[in-house]
Scaffold this active site. Sequence first.
Site, PDB file in Angstrom:
ATOM      1  NE  ARG A  39      -4.060  -1.872   2.060  1.00 24.70           N
ATOM      2  CZ  ARG A  39      -4.942  -1.952   3.044  1.00 24.70           C
ATOM      3  NH1 ARG A  39      -5.018  -0.990   3.946  1.00 24.70           N
ATOM      4  NH2 ARG A  39      -5.754  -2.972   3.145  1.00 24.70           N
ATOM      5  CG  ASP A 151     -13.433   5.296   9.178  1.00 23.11           C
ATOM      6  OD1 ASP A 151     -13.956   4.212   9.516  1.00 23.11           O
ATOM      7  OD2 ASP A 151     -12.220   5.397   8.897  1.00 23.11           O
TER       8      ASP A 151
HETATM    9  C1  LIG Z   1     -12.776  -2.943  10.264  1.00 26.97           C
HETATM   10  S1  LIG Z   1     -13.496  -1.350  10.076  1.00 26.97           S
HETATM   11  C2  LIG Z   1     -14.986  -1.537  11.051  1.00 26.97           C
HETATM   12  C3  LIG Z   1     -16.213  -1.000  10.367  1.00 26.97           C
HETATM   13  C4  LIG Z   1     -17.519  -1.210  11.103  1.00 26.97           C
HETATM   14  N1  LIG Z   1     -17.516  -0.523  12.384  1.00 26.97           N
HETATM   15  C5  LIG Z   1     -17.803  -2.661  11.288  1.00 26.97           C
HETATM   16  O1  LIG Z   1     -17.677  -3.200  12.407  1.00 26.97           O
HETATM   17  O2  LIG Z   1     -18.162  -3.324  10.297  1.00 26.97           O
HETATM   18  C6  LIG Z   1     -12.468  -0.331  11.138  1.00 26.97           C
HETATM   19  C7  LIG Z   1     -12.537   1.138  10.805  1.00 26.97           C
HETATM   20  O3  LIG Z   1     -11.918   1.873  11.872  1.00 26.97           O
HETATM   21  C8  LIG Z   1     -11.311   3.014  11.305  1.00 26.97           C
HETATM   22  N2  LIG Z   1     -10.295   3.573  12.228  1.00 26.97           N
HETATM   23  C9  LIG Z   1      -9.080   3.069  12.547  1.00 26.97           C
HETATM   24  N3  LIG Z   1      -8.429   3.905  13.376  1.00 26.97           N
HETATM   25  C10 LIG Z   1      -9.259   4.960  13.598  1.00 26.97           C
HETATM   26  C11 LIG Z   1      -9.143   6.168  14.354  1.00 26.97           C
HETATM   27  N4  LIG Z   1      -8.044   6.466  15.063  1.00 26.97           N
HETATM   28  N5  LIG Z   1     -10.186   7.032  14.352  1.00 26.97           N
HETATM   29  C12 LIG Z   1     -11.295   6.747  13.636  1.00 26.97           C
HETATM   30  N6  LIG Z   1     -11.462   5.628  12.894  1.00 26.97           N
HETATM   31  C13 LIG Z   1     -10.451   4.744  12.875  1.00 26.97           C
HETATM   32  C14 LIG Z   1     -10.737   2.484   9.997  1.00 26.97           C
HETATM   33  O4  LIG Z   1     -10.475   3.526   9.070  1.00 26.97           O
HETATM   34  C15 LIG Z   1     -11.797   1.497   9.540  1.00 26.97           C
HETATM   35  O5  LIG Z   1     -12.656   2.049   8.576  1.00 26.97           O
END
Ligand SMILES: C[S@@+](CC[C@H](N)C(=O)[O-])C[C@H]1O[C@@H](n2cnc3c(N)ncnc32)[C@H](O)[C@@H]1O
Length: 286
Positions: A39, A151
Amino acid sequence: MEQGEFALSDREFNRVKARVYKEAGIALSEAKRTLVVSRLGKLIRTLRLNSFDDYLDHLERQGTPADAQDFINALTTNLTRFWREDHHFTHLETYVGQLMQRRPRGENGRPKLRIWSAGCSTGQEPYTIALHLLAAFPELKRWDFRILATDIDTNVVAKAASGTYPETELSGLSPQQMALFERAGGGQVRIPAAARELIAFKPLNLMNNPWPMRGPFDAVFCRNVAIYFDKPTQGELFARLGALIVPDGFLYIGHSENLGAGGGNFKLVGKTIYQARAQQKARDAA
Ligand SMILES: C[S@@+](CC[C@H](N)C(=O)[O-])C[C@H]1O[C@@H](n2cnc3c(N)ncnc32)[C@H](O)[C@@H]1O
């Protein structure tokens, strides 16, 4: 190493890890090495740089805010789907049904309902909340009902706001759930306007302190987000979320997560479902 890939030394990987931890709270494991190479390699090529060290120097010395955001966007994991961990939506429906029996009208004459999807990725989670609740309670259209969806990854927030998905995203859903989507042609489905209009999508880094919103929320979904953080960061995050949830409101977390040190103001009431204690009750229990 594949042809055309940049080599990533241990020292460079440690620099990447330190930066993403500082900026986003994300603790990258050794298993993420390949992901980092592929990436970030793309970004290095786009910037016409020659190595990870050059790239990290660039970010530190003359990188633009857009470069810094690209770095974060490249390192998030965005896996999600509609009605993921569907027992949460069944529980939410029962809770909102109870609120509808007893909630008084707010300042604008309409009862208020506020839900936050924190770490909403490409939007399937907040749209599931909206579609599920509107189907169960059509009278919610007359409520002051808002969903905040945030997000850190600006690419997924933009994708979420478009409200359009390939039809293949609906595989595994029940016929009743599938019927809640509009057909947009070309193998795409669209979220109906009634559900889209409930949701405000915003970029937000959960590590920012303070957060721009005051709450309180009746329910917060923060699922499969803290899994990327270390234990102290998880504890702090869940404690901060607890302070924004109404007494007796709910926090829904991911299937492999627990509240750790952030659990003081919550009681576990179901599988990965936590209820916020009233502040007085929390003090008594302490
Ligand atoms: C695996 S996804 C989960 C999506 C959804 N909540 C679900 O359970 O299906 C995790 C998300 O957390 C976000 N994320 C990671 N670190 C973060 C941060 N410091 N602040 C906000 N979002 C964050 C990522 O960008 C990603 O889109």
